[in-house]
Each structure stands twice: as C-alpha cells, then as structure tokens.
Design a protein around this motif. Structure first.
Motif, PDB file in Angstrom:
ATOM      1  N   HIS A 131     -39.249 -34.991 -76.013  1.00 13.92           N
ATOM      2  CA  HIS A 131     -37.694 -35.557 -77.001  1.00 13.92           C
ATOM      3  C   HIS A 131     -36.970 -34.456 -77.610  1.00 13.92           C
ATOM      4  CE1 HIS A 131     -39.218 -39.244 -77.474  1.00 13.92           C
ATOM      5  NE2 HIS A 131     -40.352 -38.864 -78.584  1.00 13.92           N
TER       6      HIS A 131
ATOM      7  N   ARG B 207     -35.725 -33.420 -73.595  1.00 17.13           N
ATOM      8  CA  ARG B 207     -34.722 -34.337 -72.809  1.00 17.13           C
ATOM      9  C   ARG B 207     -33.602 -34.261 -73.608  1.00 17.13           C
ATOM     10  NH1 ARG B 207     -33.413 -39.475 -73.555  1.00 17.13           N
ATOM     11  NH2 ARG B 207     -32.790 -41.246 -71.917  1.00 17.13           N
ATOM     12  N   GLU B 208     -33.548 -34.174 -75.125  1.00 15.39           N
ATOM     13  CA  GLU B 208     -32.135 -33.792 -75.755  1.00 15.39           C
ATOM     14  C   GLU B 208     -31.362 -32.578 -74.733  1.00 15.39           C
ATOM     15  OE1 GLU B 208     -32.797 -33.065 -79.583  1.00 15.39           O
ATOM     16  OE2 GLU B 208     -34.097 -35.293 -79.819  1.00 15.39           O
TER      17      GLU B 208
ATOM     18  N   ALA C  73     -34.498 -44.029 -72.186  1.00 16.63           N
ATOM     19  CA  ALA C  73     -34.299 -43.585 -72.992  1.00 16.63           C
ATOM     20  C   ALA C  73     -36.121 -43.593 -73.766  1.00 16.63           C
ATOM     21  CB  ALA C  73     -33.765 -43.695 -74.141  1.00 16.63           C
TER      22      ALA C  73
END
Length: 219
Positions: A96, A99-100, A205
């Motif tokens: 995560h 991805r951010e 997402a």
C-alpha cells in the motif's frame, strides 16, 4: 578565517541548490507533457530566462539531469518503504505504501519503472538504491515465510541464481515470493497509471487489494 570562508560560500551554495531545484521542476513538467525522450535543457533554459551555456553549469547534459531525477525518485521510494517497514508494516503495508507513492506522482514512478530511456545508462549508485528497496521487500518476505513453506522448482533455481539479491540471506522461497510480489504489483500499477483500466468499470484499488490478498495468502 576558515569559518568565514565557509560562510561566504553558503549563499552561493544555496543559490546553486535553488537553481538546480527549479531546473528539475521544469524537467518534470516537460516529462509530464511529452515524456523523457523530449527532455530539452535548452527549452528549460529559455523558460528560466537563461542561456544554454549558463544552464549547463548546473547540469552538464541531459543525461546528467535525468540521472539526478532518477536518484531523487529512487531515494524517495527507498525512504517511503524504509519508513513503512520501520513503522511495522508487513508485506501488505509495504504494498500500500508503494501504491500511494506511485499514485502521488505517476511520472516519477514511470521514470524508474517505465520504458527505459533510449541511449541512457543509469550510474551504479542508482542500482545500489534499487537494491536497498529490494532488500526491504526481502526482509518482509523472509519474516512472513511460514516455517514449513514448500519448496518450489523456481525457488530451487533461485538458490543458484540470486546475484540480483546481492548478499541478502533470504532463503530461496522468500526470493521467489519477493519476485512474485514485485512483478505482479508493478504490473498492476503500470497498467493503472497508464490508464489501461479506464472505462473497464471496476475499482483499481479493489483489484490491487484482491491481488495483494492472493499474494499474501500464499505464505
């Protein structure tokens, strides 16, 4: 006397750092508009009201500027993942964080994980930073590996083909898992950031989360 001389240099050093930062900002704007191959130091010089020779005092050539942008990108991702790992992030947490980071600046992501720049060869220090990023992932994969994780044919292959992992002590099964994690998630991110999911009427997402769950459930 030495301290006075150092103090006298500081304003020049600060000015040089500010100009280099502004050059890089214009470079990112060019990349966002036309891609890395279209990057032009002369165009940046015109935007900044400088002559070409003046700008070359800050970056020797286009490849020098690209190298600095790549260094910044790798350093940023390394710091992001290291901070996440230091905060207790597991494999899912690292995914995560990746991805951010990618969504925050797609052009930065594509500069290091997109199509190679024709004729450009990255210096050794950028590959060293990339290796540190992989080491963070290998640490997480090793920590998450079940004691009775079954051996795989590709894991056996990696036992003798692990130069890419530098001197990391991860067992072959962790190496296999790290490669699966890295390639599948980068594949998803590359497609998402390039707009290939646009119009397919699903939530990227949720797709990312589903793929991540499949990867982490294989511990």
């Amino acid at each position: 006397m030495a301290e006075t001389a150092a103090e006298a240099r500081n304003p020049r050093e600060r000015y040089r750092a500010q100009v280099r930062a502004e050059i890089k900002e214009h470079a990112w704007e060019q990349i966002a508009t036309a891609g890395v191959p279209a990057l032009s130091l002369n165009a940046i010089a015109r935007q900044m009201g400088m002559s070409g020779p003046a700008l070359y005092r800050y970056f020797a050539n286009r490849d020098d500027l690209i190298t600095e942008l790549i260094r910044d990108a790798y350093r940023s991702l390394d710091e992001t993942l290291t901070a996440a790992a230091s905060g207790g992030a597991d494999l899912a947490g690292l995914a995560h964080a990746l991805r951010e980071w990618a969504l925050a600046d797609p052009q930065r992501y594509f500069l290091i994980y997109g199509t190679p720049v024709p004729g450009y060869h990255a210096p050794q220090d950028t590959t060293d930073t990339s290796a540190r990023i992989m080491a963070t992932l290998l640490d997480a994969c090793t920590a998450a590996l079940a004691p009775d994780a079954p051996a795989t044919p590709f894991g056996a292959h990696l036992a003798d083909h692990r130069d890419w992992a530098r001197d990391h002590p991860a067992p072959p099964e962790a190496l296999h898992r790290a490669l699966s994690f890295w390639t599948r998630l980068h594949g998803l991110l590359s497609l998402e950031l390039a707009g290939h999911f646009t119009g397919m009427a699903f939530d990227p997402a949720l797709f990312f989360a589903a793929e991540l769950a499949d990867l982490t459930d294989r511990a």
